[in-house]
Scaffold this motif. Structure first.
Motif, mmCIF file in Angstrom:
data_model
loop_
_atom_site.group_PDB
_atom_site.id
_atom_site.type_symbol
_atom_site.label_atom_id
_atom_site.label_comp_id
_atom_site.label_asym_id
_atom_site.label_seq_id
_atom_site.Cartn_x
_atom_site.Cartn_y
_atom_site.Cartn_z
ATOM 1 N N GLU A 64 50.816 12.335 49.553
ATOM 2 C CA GLU A 64 50.286 10.964 49.439
ATOM 3 C C GLU A 64 50.951 10.216 48.278
ATOM 4 O O GLU A 64 50.449 9.201 47.813
ATOM 5 C CB GLU A 64 48.766 11.013 49.194
ATOM 6 N N ASP A 65 52.091 10.771 47.784
ATOM 7 C CA ASP A 65 52.818 10.180 46.658
ATOM 8 C C ASP A 65 51.975 10.112 45.391
ATOM 9 O O ASP A 65 52.086 9.162 44.595
ATOM 10 C CB ASP A 65 53.349 8.777 47.018
ATOM 11 N N VAL A 66 51.113 11.110 45.205
ATOM 12 C CA VAL A 66 50.308 11.206 43.983
ATOM 13 C C VAL A 66 50.735 12.485 43.259
ATOM 14 O O VAL A 66 50.811 13.551 43.871
ATOM 15 C CB VAL A 66 48.799 11.258 44.309
ATOM 16 N N THR A 67 51.039 12.368 41.968
ATOM 17 C CA THR A 67 51.444 13.547 41.202
ATOM 18 C C THR A 67 50.220 14.159 40.521
ATOM 19 O O THR A 67 49.345 13.446 40.039
ATOM 20 C CB THR A 67 52.499 13.187 40.138
ATOM 21 N N LEU A 68 50.163 15.479 40.528
ATOM 22 C CA LEU A 68 49.036 16.213 39.959
ATOM 23 C C LEU A 68 49.565 17.143 38.865
ATOM 24 O O LEU A 68 50.518 17.887 39.083
ATOM 25 C CB LEU A 68 48.337 17.027 41.049
ATOM 26 N N GLU A 69 48.922 17.098 37.717
ATOM 27 C CA GLU A 69 49.354 17.920 36.586
ATOM 28 C C GLU A 69 48.157 18.691 36.025
ATOM 29 O O GLU A 69 47.057 18.144 35.894
ATOM 30 C CB GLU A 69 49.951 17.031 35.487
ATOM 31 N N PHE A 70 48.365 19.968 35.728
ATOM 32 C CA PHE A 70 47.322 20.806 35.133
ATOM 33 C C PHE A 70 47.716 21.130 33.693
ATOM 34 O O PHE A 70 48.804 21.669 33.452
ATOM 35 C CB PHE A 70 47.167 22.120 35.915
ATOM 36 N N GLN A 71 46.841 20.815 32.749
ATOM 37 C CA GLN A 71 47.085 21.221 31.369
ATOM 38 C C GLN A 71 46.799 22.714 31.231
ATOM 39 O O GLN A 71 45.950 23.262 31.936
ATOM 40 C CB GLN A 71 46.215 20.402 30.412
ATOM 41 N N SER A 72 47.479 23.372 30.327
ATOM 42 C CA SER A 72 47.364 24.825 30.201
ATOM 43 C C SER A 72 45.943 25.261 29.856
ATOM 44 O O SER A 72 45.453 26.282 30.379
ATOM 45 C CB SER A 72 48.344 25.344 29.146
ATOM 46 N N ASP A 73 45.250 24.489 28.994
ATOM 47 C CA ASP A 73 43.876 24.876 28.647
ATOM 48 C C ASP A 73 42.920 24.654 29.817
ATOM 49 O O ASP A 73 41.886 25.305 29.923
ATOM 50 C CB ASP A 73 43.389 24.143 27.395
ATOM 51 N N ALA A 74 43.278 23.752 30.742
ATOM 52 C CA ALA A 74 42.472 23.550 31.946
ATOM 53 C C ALA A 74 42.570 24.767 32.860
ATOM 54 O O ALA A 74 41.567 25.220 33.437
ATOM 55 C CB ALA A 74 42.919 22.294 32.687
ATOM 56 N N LEU A 75 43.775 25.304 32.981
ATOM 57 C CA LEU A 75 43.960 26.513 33.793
ATOM 58 C C LEU A 75 43.225 27.692 33.175
ATOM 59 O O LEU A 75 42.653 28.523 33.883
ATOM 60 C CB LEU A 75 45.458 26.837 33.925
ATOM 61 N N ASP A 76 43.237 27.763 31.858
ATOM 62 C CA ASP A 76 42.520 28.813 31.150
ATOM 63 C C ASP A 76 41.026 28.728 31.444
ATOM 64 O O ASP A 76 40.358 29.746 31.694
ATOM 65 C CB ASP A 76 42.788 28.693 29.655
ATOM 66 N N ALA A 77 40.480 27.500 31.426
ATOM 67 C CA ALA A 77 39.057 27.295 31.705
ATOM 68 C C ALA A 77 38.722 27.643 33.152
ATOM 69 O O ALA A 77 37.684 28.257 33.438
ATOM 70 C CB ALA A 77 38.675 25.844 31.411
ATOM 71 N N LEU A 78 39.610 27.268 34.093
ATOM 72 C CA LEU A 78 39.407 27.597 35.513
ATOM 73 C C LEU A 78 39.349 29.108 35.713
ATOM 74 O O LEU A 78 38.477 29.624 36.414
ATOM 75 C CB LEU A 78 40.546 27.012 36.356
ATOM 76 N N ALA A 79 40.297 29.816 35.094
ATOM 77 C CA ALA A 79 40.348 31.273 35.216
ATOM 78 C C ALA A 79 39.099 31.909 34.619
ATOM 79 O O ALA A 79 38.539 32.857 35.181
ATOM 80 C CB ALA A 79 41.601 31.806 34.534
ATOM 81 N N ASP A 80 38.648 31.380 33.498
ATOM 82 C CA ASP A 80 37.473 31.924 32.821
ATOM 83 C C ASP A 80 36.225 31.777 33.686
ATOM 84 O O ASP A 80 35.421 32.714 33.823
ATOM 85 C CB ASP A 80 37.284 31.214 31.477
ATOM 86 N N ILE A 81 36.066 30.594 34.300
ATOM 87 C CA ILE A 81 34.888 30.342 35.142
ATOM 88 C C ILE A 81 34.922 31.232 36.385
ATOM 89 O O ILE A 81 33.907 31.825 36.769
ATOM 90 C CB ILE A 81 34.821 28.846 35.529
ATOM 91 N N ALA A 82 36.091 31.342 37.032
ATOM 92 C CA ALA A 82 36.213 32.197 38.229
ATOM 93 C C ALA A 82 35.899 33.647 37.880
ATOM 94 O O ALA A 82 35.215 34.348 38.645
ATOM 95 C CB ALA A 82 37.615 32.080 38.813
ATOM 96 N N PHE A 83 36.377 34.096 36.721
ATOM 97 C CA PHE A 83 36.132 35.472 36.297
ATOM 98 C C PHE A 83 34.638 35.699 36.026
ATOM 99 O O PHE A 83 34.086 36.744 36.404
ATOM 100 C CB PHE A 83 36.951 35.782 35.037
ATOM 101 N N GLN A 84 33.979 34.733 35.392
ATOM 102 C CA GLN A 84 32.539 34.844 35.117
ATOM 103 C C GLN A 84 31.737 34.944 36.413
ATOM 104 O O GLN A 84 30.831 35.774 36.533
ATOM 105 C CB GLN A 84 32.058 33.630 34.323
ATOM 106 N N ILE A 85 32.077 34.097 37.369
ATOM 107 C CA ILE A 85 31.340 34.102 38.645
ATOM 108 C C ILE A 85 31.528 35.440 39.354
ATOM 109 O O ILE A 85 30.574 36.021 39.891
ATOM 110 C CB ILE A 85 31.810 32.939 39.549
ATOM 111 N N ASN A 86 32.740 35.961 39.354
ATOM 112 C CA ASN A 86 32.993 37.265 39.957
ATOM 113 C C ASN A 86 32.204 38.367 39.267
ATOM 114 O O ASN A 86 31.702 39.299 39.902
ATOM 115 C CB ASN A 86 34.487 37.600 39.898
ATOM 116 N N SER A 87 32.079 38.275 37.937
ATOM 117 C CA SER A 87 31.383 39.311 37.168
ATOM 118 C C SER A 87 29.880 39.262 37.382
ATOM 119 O O SER A 87 29.214 40.303 37.432
ATOM 120 C CB SER A 87 31.687 39.147 35.668
ATOM 121 N N GLU A 88 29.315 38.057 37.516
ATOM 122 C CA GLU A 88 27.863 37.907 37.535
ATOM 123 C C GLU A 88 27.263 37.868 38.942
ATOM 124 O O GLU A 88 26.099 38.186 39.120
ATOM 125 C CB GLU A 88 27.474 36.632 36.777
#
Length: 466
Positions: free
Chosen positions: A383-407
């Motif tokens: 759609e001609d839209v650029t998407l960028e992920f900041q490194s700390d955002a990816l860190d937060a995403l990974a942390d939340i996914a890991f927590q949900i898997n653990s709990e």
């Protein structure tokens, strides 16, 4: 050597798998050795070649850690026929369900398709010439010469000279249109073409289900070959006609008996069957009666296939002695030792896959060729839209996914799909109505926490349970 995927060394195989799968080094190493051993066996010159049997692999690990992906990528690297089946879909002979031999028939079907595609590619150029003639005949029907038209003046005419006969004019017009067909200039123009349609026998199960799957397929093919093929006239664009007729003409140039023979050999020597959910047919000590009555029966039906037997398919008899079997299961309730001893012995290589850590999740989001972040960037890019992920955002995403898997419940990397979907769905909904072309979206840590962290704190995770 890299140009020919079939001849990759074990280290090269692992390097290729690393492009898509994070971690699980032990599993990658074992499957790489198993794949290379296929090539080694084919190059043994002595009688020992037939004696060398593949080391079948049993992969043990929770869902979402990469078991299926390893097997699928392995088959792709080997350019080998590959089929994936779920052991829980099979039932003991005499019960309602799929026959275990059907997985071998599926493998042969895949092998036939692979060989057919390769041979069609080989004759593609010649078939394209025939297709051109068919389309030209539909556009400008050829004019046959008559004795009165065979004048000496027509011999050795110049290209820029005026045509002297109807035949010459017709030929020049056809050549001009041939160039237009090749260039795609008239691909949108509609023409009438004749397409051969095989008669559909429409044979169903007869005799109260007494006809097995293999016999039914052979019966359908036999009746289909006996029934006359019908020509159906269709009005299609020249672009579509090229595609439709190319398949038809290429099929005419291929010797199907040769295809079947080569496909059987390919399936026998390089085929890979991936049996998922093998733990679902294991008879744990805590299981008594009920729906588990046929679990051991399924294992005993699987045993001769894995050991090596002859299976009848509609393309011929295939021997399963040298097919590589890769099985996998989570083994949450049962254990590998709950499988019958004979079947355990047929999977001598056991590999335990590790649960994914937060660090693995961060790598999964960034490193693989098909990483989720790259997939979403491609979707927005459409759609001609650029998407960028900041490194700390990816860190937060990974942390939340890991927590949900653990709990809640550990579903491995698949958890990242649900987390990413929840985070980006609002943006996907707003494109292109609210967020127009050339927009630049930046996903920050604050956005991730605002969208997802509240759910983690409140333990309201029902939407993440698959």
């Amino acid at each position: 050597m890299l140009a020919d995927k079939k001849y990759l060394t074990p280290r090269q195989i692992v390097a290729e798998l690393d492009k898509y799968i994070i971690g699980q080094d032990d599993a990658k190493k074992n499957v790489a050795i198993a794949l290379r051993n296929r090539w080694r066996r084919m190059h043994v010159t002595s009688d020992m070649q037939n004696e060398i049997i593949p080391n079948n692999i049993l992969m043990i690990g929770a869902t979402g850690v990469g078991k299926t992906e390893i097997a699928r990528r392995l088959a792709n690297l080997a350019d080998a026929p590959f089929t994936k089946v779920e052991a829980s879909k099979f039932t003991e002979v005499g019960y309602v369900g799929r026959d275990v031999e059907s997985m071998v028939r599926d493998l042969v079907e895949q092998s036939v398709n692979l060989v057919k595609e390769r041979k069609q590619e080989e004759v593609k150029e010649k078939a394209a010439e025939f297709v051109e003639e068919i389309i030209l005949d539909a556009l400008i029907p050829p004019i046959k010469s008559t004795p009165s038209q065979n004048k000496p003046a027509s011999v050795g005419f110049e290209t820029n000279s005026e045509p002297t006969t109807d035949e010459e004019l017709n030929q020049r017009t056809r050549e001009r249109f041939r160039e237009k067909i090749r260039s795609g200039e008239i691909d949108d123009r509609k023409i009438d073409i004749n397409i051969k349609q095989a008669g559909n026998p429409g044979v169903g199960m007869i005799g109260g289900g007494m006809v097995d799957e293999s016999s039914l397929m052979n019966l359908q093919e036999m009746i289909g070959n006996m029934m006359p093929k019908k020509n159906k006239k269709r009005k299609v664009s020249i672009g579509d006609a090229k595609r439709i007729l190319l398949e038809e003409e290429a099929a005419k140039l291929i010797d199907m008996d040769e295809v079947k023979e080569e496909a059987i050999k390919k399936a026998e020597n390089t085929g890979i069957i991936f049996i998922d959910e093998i733990d679902k047919v294991a008879t744990g000590s805590d299981r008594k009666g009920g729906p588990d009555v046929s679990r051991e029966g399924v294992q005993r039906d699987l045993l001769p296939i894995v050991e090596g037997s002859a299976v009848n398919t509609k393309y011929g008899i295939i021997h399963t002695d040298h097919i590589l079997f890769v099985s996998a299961g989570a083994f949450h309730v049962s254990k590998p030792s709950d499988l019958i001893p004979e079947l355990q012995g047929r999977f001598p290589i056991r590999v335990e896959l590790n649960d994914l850590t937060k660090g693995d999740f961060i790598r999964i989001l960034q490193e693989p060729k098909n990483a989720l972040t790259k997939q979403y960037q491609a979707l927005f890019g459409a759609e001609d839209v650029t998407l960028e992920f900041q490194s700390d955002a990816l860190d937060a995403l990974a942390d939340i996914a890991f927590q949900i898997n653990s709990e809640i419940e550990n579903i491995g990397a698949r958890r990242l799909h649900t987390v990413m979907s929840h985070l980006l769905n609002d943006f996907l909904f707003d494109v292109p109505d609210e967020i127009g072309p050339n927009a630049h979206l930046v996903i920050t840590k604050d956005m991730v926490e605002e969208s997802l962290s509240g759910l983690v704190k409140n333990k309201d995770l029902s939407q993440f349970i698959l």
